[in-house]
Design an enzyme around this catalytic site. Structure first.
Site, mmCIF file in Angstrom:
data_model
loop_
_atom_site.group_PDB
_atom_site.id
_atom_site.type_symbol
_atom_site.label_atom_id
_atom_site.label_comp_id
_atom_site.label_asym_id
_atom_site.label_seq_id
_atom_site.Cartn_x
_atom_site.Cartn_y
_atom_site.Cartn_z
ATOM 1 N N SER A 118 0.815 -1.217 0.000
ATOM 2 C CA SER A 118 0.000 0.000 0.000
ATOM 3 C C SER A 118 0.842 1.258 0.000
ATOM 4 C CB SER A 118 -0.928 0.004 1.221
ATOM 5 O OG SER A 118 -0.174 -0.140 2.415
ATOM 6 N N HIS A 139 -2.587 -2.942 -5.764
ATOM 7 C CA HIS A 139 -3.067 -2.578 -4.429
ATOM 8 C C HIS A 139 -4.587 -2.689 -4.355
ATOM 9 C CE1 HIS A 139 -3.574 0.773 -1.195
ATOM 10 N NE2 HIS A 139 -3.668 -0.435 -0.664
ATOM 11 N N GLU A 151 -5.528 -0.198 -7.216
ATOM 12 C CA GLU A 151 -4.523 0.786 -7.607
ATOM 13 C C GLU A 151 -3.356 0.033 -8.244
ATOM 14 O OE1 GLU A 151 -3.110 4.833 -5.331
ATOM 15 O OE2 GLU A 151 -3.032 2.960 -4.209
ATOM 16 N N ASN A 189 -2.948 6.357 -0.421
ATOM 17 C CA ASN A 189 -2.457 6.622 0.933
ATOM 18 C C ASN A 189 -1.691 7.931 1.069
ATOM 19 O OD1 ASN A 189 -3.508 4.500 2.505
ATOM 20 N ND2 ASN A 189 -2.119 3.075 1.486
#
Length: 281
Positions: A118, A139, A151, A189
């Site tokens: 991540s 991800h 992702e 993130n």
């Protein structure tokens, strides 16, 4: 043609990824260094599929067929013949590099090695292999069976062909792939974790209670859940690990993990998985 997939790591993300692949017709080999984790993952998957059947979203026959496509792989060498790999172990760069290097040695040269990291650099992880052009970030979002986003992260050496294959694979799973560049935290993130971190600073500084902060973000910003509820769901240890990657990668103090977050993780208050985080469970 991809028919079989190897998943490394039987935790929350790994078992969800294995379930989604199996539901969509792929044979899945699920490996974890701890055999008990594989058994636990199979029980979790069976329970998850059962809920889909109860809600009428899956037939009993499809549930049974899905379970039939899942296999336990007690040794990583059992993945030698798979057509695609997704690594989904915990967020630790050196351990991921060791796993990818092992996969590089045992799988066929043309097999793409995806990693569910991540936040860790895909370029860094790919350098542990002799096929950096076939290493990419994949991800998935938690809970994997319900969340549609994946992702896809292109490392410095990732080929167009590998990205195209991963894109089509995501679509075959009913997911929406979105490409992100290989910078710390990628898209998701890099945006989410500073918000969570700021919410934790707001608790520490007495700006508001967890309930107040979450309510403001839900009712004022139309978020489906507040940042502190989400942090507990993700795991406070995971949040801290990602923030450390952001802080180390950018060297910018705005990514500095809140001292309260560090203290809670040190105390073992990790959120839902331990029964105590910003809320009790």
């Amino acid at each position: 043609m991809i028919k079989s997939v190897g998943v490394i790591g039987a935790g929350t993300m790994g078992n969800g990824i294995a379930q989604v692949f199996a539901q969509n017709g792929f044979g899945v080999q699920l490996h974890d260094a701890a055999a008990v984790s594989i058994d636990k993952a199979f029980a979790t998957i069976e329970k998850s599929l059962g809920k889909f059947v109860e809600k009428g979203k899956l037939t009993a026959a499809d549930r049974d067929a899905t379970l039939g496509r899942l296999s336990k792989a007690p040794r990583i060498e059992d993945l030698a013949e798979v057509d695609y790999v997704v690594e989904a172990i915990f967020e630790h760069a050196d351990t991921k590099k060791q796993v990818l290097a092992k996969l590089d040695a045992i799988t066929r040269p043309e097999v793409i090695l995806g990693t569910n990291t991540s936040s860790i650099s895909i370029t860094l992880l790919a350098a542990a292999t002799k096929r950096p052009d076939k290493v990419l970030g994949m991800h998935f979002m938690n809970p994997v069976p319900l969340m549609t986003l994946v992702e896809l992260v292109r490392g410095q050496a990732t080929s167009d062909a590998a990205m195209a294959t991963a894109t089509e694979l995501c679509k075959s799973l009913g997911k929406t792939p979105v490409e992100a560049a290989d910078y710390p935290g990628f898209i998701s993130n890099r945006i989410l974790m500073p918000m969570i971190n700021e919410a934790i600073f707001s608790v520490m500084e007495g700006v508001g209670t967890p309930e107040a902060i979450d309510t403001v973000m839900k009712l004022g910003m139309n978020h489906p859940m507040g940042p502190l509820t989400l942090a507990d769901f993700i795991g406070l240890d995971v949040c801290l690990a990602i923030l450390n990657v952001l802080h180390d990668g950018f060297g910018d103090p705005k990514y500095r993990p809140c001292p309260l977050l560090k203290r809670m993780v040190a105390a073992g208050q990790l959120g839902r998985k331990t029964g105590q985080g910003f809320y009790k469970y």
